[in-house]
Design a protein around this motif. Structure first.
Motif, PDB file in Angstrom:
ATOM      1  N   ARG A   1       0.833  -1.203   0.000  1.00  0.00           N
ATOM      2  CA  ARG A   1       0.000   0.000   0.000  1.00  0.00           C
ATOM      3  C   ARG A   1       0.866   1.251   0.000  1.00  0.00           C
ATOM      4  O   ARG A   1       1.852   1.346   0.737  1.00  0.00           O
ATOM      5  N   ARG A   2       0.498   2.226  -0.817  1.00  0.00           N
ATOM      6  CA  ARG A   2       1.131   3.547  -0.829  1.00  0.00           C
ATOM      7  C   ARG A   2       0.071   4.591  -0.532  1.00  0.00           C
ATOM      8  O   ARG A   2      -0.996   4.604  -1.143  1.00  0.00           O
ATOM      9  N   THR A   3       0.347   5.478   0.428  1.00  0.00           N
ATOM     10  CA  THR A   3      -0.611   6.469   0.909  1.00  0.00           C
ATOM     11  C   THR A   3      -0.350   7.828   0.275  1.00  0.00           C
ATOM     12  O   THR A   3       0.805   8.233   0.112  1.00  0.00           O
ATOM     13  N   MET A   4      -1.431   8.549  -0.065  1.00  0.00           N
ATOM     14  CA  MET A   4      -1.325   9.897  -0.611  1.00  0.00           C
ATOM     15  C   MET A   4      -2.345  10.798   0.069  1.00  0.00           C
ATOM     16  O   MET A   4      -3.426  10.344   0.484  1.00  0.00           O
ATOM     17  N   ALA A   5      -2.000  12.077   0.172  1.00  0.00           N
ATOM     18  CA  ALA A   5      -2.935  13.085   0.680  1.00  0.00           C
ATOM     19  C   ALA A   5      -2.810  14.337  -0.168  1.00  0.00           C
ATOM     20  O   ALA A   5      -1.726  14.670  -0.661  1.00  0.00           O
ATOM     21  N   GLN A   6      -3.925  15.019  -0.341  1.00  0.00           N
ATOM     22  CA  GLN A   6      -3.918  16.321  -1.018  1.00  0.00           C
ATOM     23  C   GLN A   6      -4.093  17.410   0.023  1.00  0.00           C
ATOM     24  O   GLN A   6      -5.055  17.398   0.793  1.00  0.00           O
TER      25      GLN A   6
ATOM     26  N   GLU B   1       5.478   1.712   2.017  1.00  0.00           N
ATOM     27  CA  GLU B   1       5.218   0.448   1.330  1.00  0.00           C
ATOM     28  C   GLU B   1       4.811  -0.558   2.395  1.00  0.00           C
ATOM     29  O   GLU B   1       5.655  -1.179   3.040  1.00  0.00           O
ATOM     30  N   ILE B   2       3.506  -0.675   2.597  1.00  0.00           N
ATOM     31  CA  ILE B   2       2.975  -1.505   3.668  1.00  0.00           C
ATOM     32  C   ILE B   2       2.373  -2.760   3.048  1.00  0.00           C
ATOM     33  O   ILE B   2       1.487  -2.664   2.185  1.00  0.00           O
ATOM     34  N   PRO B   3       2.846  -3.958   3.427  1.00  0.00           N
ATOM     35  CA  PRO B   3       2.280  -5.182   2.856  1.00  0.00           C
ATOM     36  C   PRO B   3       0.758  -5.186   2.979  1.00  0.00           C
ATOM     37  O   PRO B   3       0.200  -4.826   4.018  1.00  0.00           O
ATOM     38  N   ALA B   4       0.092  -5.572   1.900  1.00  0.00           N
ATOM     39  CA  ALA B   4      -1.371  -5.540   1.865  1.00  0.00           C
ATOM     40  C   ALA B   4      -1.878  -6.720   1.056  1.00  0.00           C
ATOM     41  O   ALA B   4      -1.144  -7.321   0.272  1.00  0.00           O
ATOM     42  N   GLU B   5      -3.143  -7.015   1.240  1.00  0.00           N
ATOM     43  CA  GLU B   5      -3.809  -8.013   0.417  1.00  0.00           C
ATOM     44  C   GLU B   5      -4.364  -7.340  -0.838  1.00  0.00           C
ATOM     45  O   GLU B   5      -4.699  -6.146  -0.803  1.00  0.00           O
ATOM     46  N   PRO B   6      -4.481  -8.054  -1.940  1.00  0.00           N
ATOM     47  CA  PRO B   6      -5.113  -7.463  -3.124  1.00  0.00           C
ATOM     48  C   PRO B   6      -6.530  -7.008  -2.788  1.00  0.00           C
ATOM     49  O   PRO B   6      -7.283  -7.721  -2.132  1.00  0.00           O
TER      50      PRO B   6
ATOM     51  N   ALA C   1      -5.227   5.744  -1.184  1.00  0.00           N
ATOM     52  CA  ALA C   1      -4.121   4.789  -1.197  1.00  0.00           C
ATOM     53  C   ALA C   1      -4.252   3.915  -2.435  1.00  0.00           C
ATOM     54  O   ALA C   1      -5.351   3.714  -2.962  1.00  0.00           O
ATOM     55  N   GLY C   2      -3.130   3.419  -2.896  1.00  0.00           N
ATOM     56  CA  GLY C   2      -3.106   2.503  -4.029  1.00  0.00           C
ATOM     57  C   GLY C   2      -2.155   1.363  -3.752  1.00  0.00           C
ATOM     58  O   GLY C   2      -1.370   1.406  -2.792  1.00  0.00           O
TER      59      GLY C   2
END
Length: 372
Positions: free
Chosen positions: A214-219, A256-261, A294-295
């Motif tokens: 997971r990658r986090t974004m903020a505006q 970069e946080i491990p995540a499930e699809p 997040a993506g």
């Protein structure tokens, strides 16, 4: 029932681009699980083209893609700065050494040059590496460009077609979707991103340990407003980056946080971490956090993409593991992938690329070495 030459699974940037490249040579089916293509990684990109992003092994793909992206108007030059403090000089030296000889254009800057580019920078940020070629990329435009090319080339694009079953049969594959539709294709192209290993398992193919993160974004709305010509600003140690967008600022903790699809969502703690790091870099006041998202980005164990037919199943083609650089490398990656899938020779775009560096065969070789 129509027999397709290729069924491409996943219609994000990876699937759309390789389908477009295959279209002049083959009958192609493009299957997308969601209501519309590009919902996950493609639709949540930070939207920049950076020569050094992804590491030295990705640079050839990025540089090979640059001319196509510029020619079609998808890049707007912005520049990038990798910032560092006095304690980061060794990291700066390592960065320069790592990318020396790769073809990437990089230069070291001192404090005076930095503050002209990043007003309001706190005093302890005294060094930077400058990438003048870094550019904003029109992600939506590029994705629609490839989808349009694919459709004009005769590709059948089917949404709401989540693959539920893959059955090997004489001459190819029988594909059943969760909605009950069935298709047949001689070969599969696995462009499923975070779901790539799952698609392999459905096909009875050994997964390659392609893991989503997971990658986090903020505006943000900041005071004073972010200058329109602000470069992409990154920490040399990889703990944040930010860039302007339409009078606002996009900020990430570079996580970069491990995540499930799945449908990735931001965690409030990651937003808080990003803001804390940002406040250590500039004196700008954060007036509001206007959006957060997040993506998922997916990597093979060696963090290089995987392009090529599976070693044990010659009708199953990997086109996955493209991390966060799949958009900026899409033109060269798709061209190379299509050439490998079709058995075509390299052309001017791909002649400098080494297909072996991205082949799934490298994992079979590693397994043999470990078991020896």
């Amino acid at each position: 029932m129509i027999m397709y030459d290729f069924a491409v699974i996943g219609a994000g940037m990876a699937g759309a681009s390789i389908a477009a490249e295959l279209a002049p040579h083959a009958r192609v089916l493009l299957l997308e699980a969601e209501d519309a293509p590009g919902y996950h990684a493609t639709g949540r990109s930070a939207a920049f083209w950076d020569e050094c992003y992804g590491g030295p092994g990705v640079v050839p793909l990025t540089l090979a893609s640059g001319p196509y992206l510029r020619e079609h108007g998808f890049l707007t030059t912005r520049g990038a700065l990798h910032l560092g403090r006095a304690a980061d000089r060794a990291a700066m030296d390592d960065f320069l050494a790592t990318f020396a000889g790769t073809g990437a254009t990089i230069e070291r800057l001192g404090r005076d040059d930095i503050i002209r580019r990043v007003p309001g920078l706190r005093p302890d940020w005294i060094e930077a590496i400058h990438e003048p070629a870094c550019a904003d990329i029109d992600v939506a435009g590029l994705h629609q460009h490839y989808l349009g090319r694919a459709r004009r080339g005769g590709v059948e694009v089917v949404c709401r077609a989540r693959v539920g079953q893959l059955q090997r049969e004489a001459g190819g594959w029988r594909i059943a979707t969760a909605a009950g539709a069935e298709y047949r294709a001689a070969r599969l192209i696995n462009a499923a991103g975070a779901w790539a290993d799952g698609i392999a398992a459905l096909a009875g193919v050994r997964p390659l340990s392609i893991r989503p993160y997971r990658r986090t974004m903020a505006q943000l709305r900041v005071d004073p407003p972010a200058p329109a010509d602000l470069p992409l600003v990154l920490d040399i140690n990889g703990t944040f980056y930010f860039k302007p967008d339409g009078g606002r600022l996009w900020l990430s903790p570079h996580d970069e946080i491990p995540a499930e699809p799945g449908d990735a969502a931001p965690d409030e703690i990651d937003i808080a971490i990003a803001i804390d790091r940002f406040e250590q870099v500039t004196g700008w006041r954060i007036a509001a956090v206007e959006r957060r998202w997040a993506g998922l980005r997916s990597f093979a164990p060696d963090r290089l993409p995987v392009y090529g037919f599976d070693q044990a199943e010659n009708a199953f083609f990997w086109f996955a593991g493209q991390g966060g650089f799949g958009i900026q490398t899409a033109p060269a990656a798709a061209r190379l992938g299509a050439q490998l899938a079709l058995g075509l020779d390299a052309d001017a775009m791909t002649q400098a690329l080494d297909p072996a560096a991205y082949s799934p065969a490298r994992f079979a070789q590693e397994r043999k070495l470990r078991s020896a």
